[in-house]
Design an enzyme around this catalytic site. Structure first.
Site, mmCIF file in Angstrom:
data_model
loop_
_atom_site.group_PDB
_atom_site.id
_atom_site.type_symbol
_atom_site.label_atom_id
_atom_site.label_comp_id
_atom_site.label_asym_id
_atom_site.label_seq_id
_atom_site.Cartn_x
_atom_site.Cartn_y
_atom_site.Cartn_z
ATOM 1 N N SER A 188 0.846 -1.188 0.000
ATOM 2 C CA SER A 188 0.000 0.000 0.000
ATOM 3 C C SER A 188 0.881 1.236 0.000
ATOM 4 C CB SER A 188 -0.914 0.004 1.225
ATOM 5 O OG SER A 188 -1.737 1.140 1.253
ATOM 6 N N CYS A 189 0.509 2.236 -0.808
ATOM 7 C CA CYS A 189 1.232 3.504 -0.855
ATOM 8 C C CYS A 189 0.235 4.649 -0.748
ATOM 9 C CB CYS A 189 2.059 3.620 -2.133
ATOM 10 S SG CYS A 189 1.071 3.796 -3.647
ATOM 11 N N PRO A 190 0.692 5.874 -0.507
ATOM 12 C CA PRO A 190 -0.238 6.982 -0.278
ATOM 13 C C PRO A 190 -1.228 7.220 -1.410
ATOM 14 C CG PRO A 190 1.930 7.599 0.490
ATOM 15 C CD PRO A 190 2.084 6.266 -0.188
#
Length: 498
Positions: free
Chosen positions: A8-10
């Site tokens: 997961s990334c921003p």
């Protein structure tokens, strides 16, 4: 071994899926089975419960909170940021295997434990946790900003520059418009453009409350959302803006987390999460924002806005260059996100020049590298050559992460080249007077760009600088092998793509 992972990334656009593919390839190369859950912008398909039960270890490669962590309670867990999942997936797989071997009793199904009270790794340092809290808020904010900004920009294209006065009231070119007071008459009075303007404005106004609410969510779980959103609304009410939202979110998370730790009688415990905590936290955060800390922040925000609006000449191109350096430094990482958030704040205050410079500077790293793979193909590995093909589309779409496969393999040569090109683009964009009403979209929102020719010139110039710098840099120092080594397999040569 059987492994599972979550990435997961921003933004949930590129890093999330690039890390997932890197982990899959590394596990396969090491002879293990892995199933990855990508918690991206398009949502996620949860890992099957049976697969989690059989997993011998878990890998979290994430810069924001991993949703539903309690599913993995009792399993050996290896935690890293998403970039490490891309750059050193093999190392993460090795750590997961080592963790599983050290805890053989946990490889089978275990009863899920309680949901964690925080959405970041509690064992991480304060700096890491602070970054994750802020990035969580940004990740939830971006869809509101993108939808709101583009809808507003499209309304101006369809209805002309007067649409804001028609909907909100005011004088435009000597004509006074009373505005629309009855929203049920909005379509009749202002047309489709008016509806788009109003919806875009509503979505865009949610930027600060959502940012604050989900910073608090990352710190204190769901009880933090209400005080965070209310604190964000208070920041908007007193014109504290983006900075006020950051402070409101951190205040709300701190207050709520402290309230959750209070030891209360059993009879009161049942109403704590639904009555006591929301009541006290909302009042405390709202009071602090409206009475104590909000006004100084509002003054700072107003001063920054006036400074941005008053920039001209030397200061303007220097600011554009600085933002360009930040956009090219870590390609979607924290420094990149600070520059992007600065552009969003400027856009919200009516300064369209900064947003154009930020978006243009974020497009040049993938484009410059893609061009370099065409002009000097033998300087790049087979994987980089293939990544260069995808980088054209990623760059045009303002997905700076398209440059990561190159920077991961040769950071000392590639990253300075990217920064140089992005700095040139940012400076030129501001100097040539390009503006953007859209917060995202790259070349596909060219219709929303003011002075589009200058905008394109800035992008082309910066891309050429990146290309030239990276080609020269790769000739400096130790020569890189032009051919793929005999031991490199087809799987090794495949690019990590978004």
């Amino acid at each position: 071994m059987k492994l599972v992972a979550v990435t997961s990334c921003p933004t949930g656009i590129a890093h999330t899926y690039m890390a997932a593919e890197a982990l899959e390839q590394a596990a396969k190369a090491a002879g293990h089975e892995i199933l990855v859950e990508t918690q991206g912008a398009a949502g996620s398909e949860p890992l099957p419960a049976g697969r989690i039960a059989d997993a011998e270890a878990v890998v979290f490669a994430a810069d924001v909170e991993v949703r539903d962590k309690e599913r993995f309670a009792g399993k050996p867990v290896v935690t890293a940021d998403v970039k490490r999942g891309i750059n050193n997936a093999a190392g993460l797989i090795e750590e997961a295997v080592a963790a599983a071997k050290s805890r053989p009793d946990t490889v089978k199904s275990v009863a899920p434990g309680p949901a964690p009270g925080t959405k970041v790794d509690p064992g991480a340092g304060f700096g890491t946790r602070l970054r994750q809290w802020l990035m969580t808020g940004v990740s939830y904010m971006i869809p509101f900003v993108a939808a709101g900004g583009i809808l507003t920009a499209l309304s101006f294209i369809i209805g002309g520059a007067k649409v804001g006065a028609v909907v909100g009231g005011g004088t435009f070119e000597g004509v006074h418009y009373p505005g629309v007071t009855d929203m049920s008459q909005l379509l009749h009075t202002a047309g489709v453009a008016g509806v788009m303007f109003e919806l875009g404005s509503l979505a865009f106004k949610m930027m600060v409350p959502i940012l604050a609410g989900f910073i608090a969510f990352a710190m204190a779980d769901r009880p933090g959302i209400a005080p965070g959103v209310v604190g964000g609304l208070a920041a908007v009410a007193i014109n504290a803006g983006f900075l006020g939202g950051l402070v409101a979110g951190l205040l709300a998370g701190t207050v709520t987390a402290a309230l959750k730790k209070l030891k209360v009688p059993r009879g009161v415990a049942g109403v704590m999460p639904v009555v006591v905590i929301p009541l006290i936290s909302v009042f405390a955060v709202g009071f602090l924002m409206l009475v104590v800390v909000g006004q100084p922040i509002a003054a700072a925000q107003t001063g920054m806005t006036h400074w941005l609006n008053g920039l001209s000449g030397t200061n303007a191109w220097m600011l554009g260059g600085l933002l360009g350096l930040m956009m090219g430094f870590d390609m979607g990482g924290p420094v990149n996100k600070v520059a992007y958030s600065f552009g969003l704040a400027a856009l919200a205050s009516g300064n369209l020049t900064i947003m154009a410079a930020v978006m243009a500077a974020g497009m040049t790293p993938p484009l410059g590298l893609a061009l370099a793979t065409v002009l000097r193909r033998k300087l790049f590995t087979r994987a980089e050559q293939q990544a260069g093909q995808a980088a054209w589309l990623l760059g045009l779409s303002f997905i700076t992460e398209g440059a990561i496969p190159f920077a991961a393999g040769d950071p000392l040569r590639v990253i300075p080249s990217l920064m140089a090109g992005s700095a040139v683009t940012g400076s030129l964009s501001v100097t040539l007077g390009a503006t953007s009403r859209a917060p995202h979209g790259g070349i596909w929102v060219i219709g929303l760009i003011g002075h589009p020719l200058g905008y394109l010139v800035a992008i082309v110039a910066g891309s050429l600088v990146t290309t030239l710098c990276v080609i020269v840099a790769k000739h400096v120092g130790a020569a890189r092998t032009n051919a793929v080594s005999p031991s490199e397999t087809a799987a090794d040569a495949r690019p990590v793509t978004a």
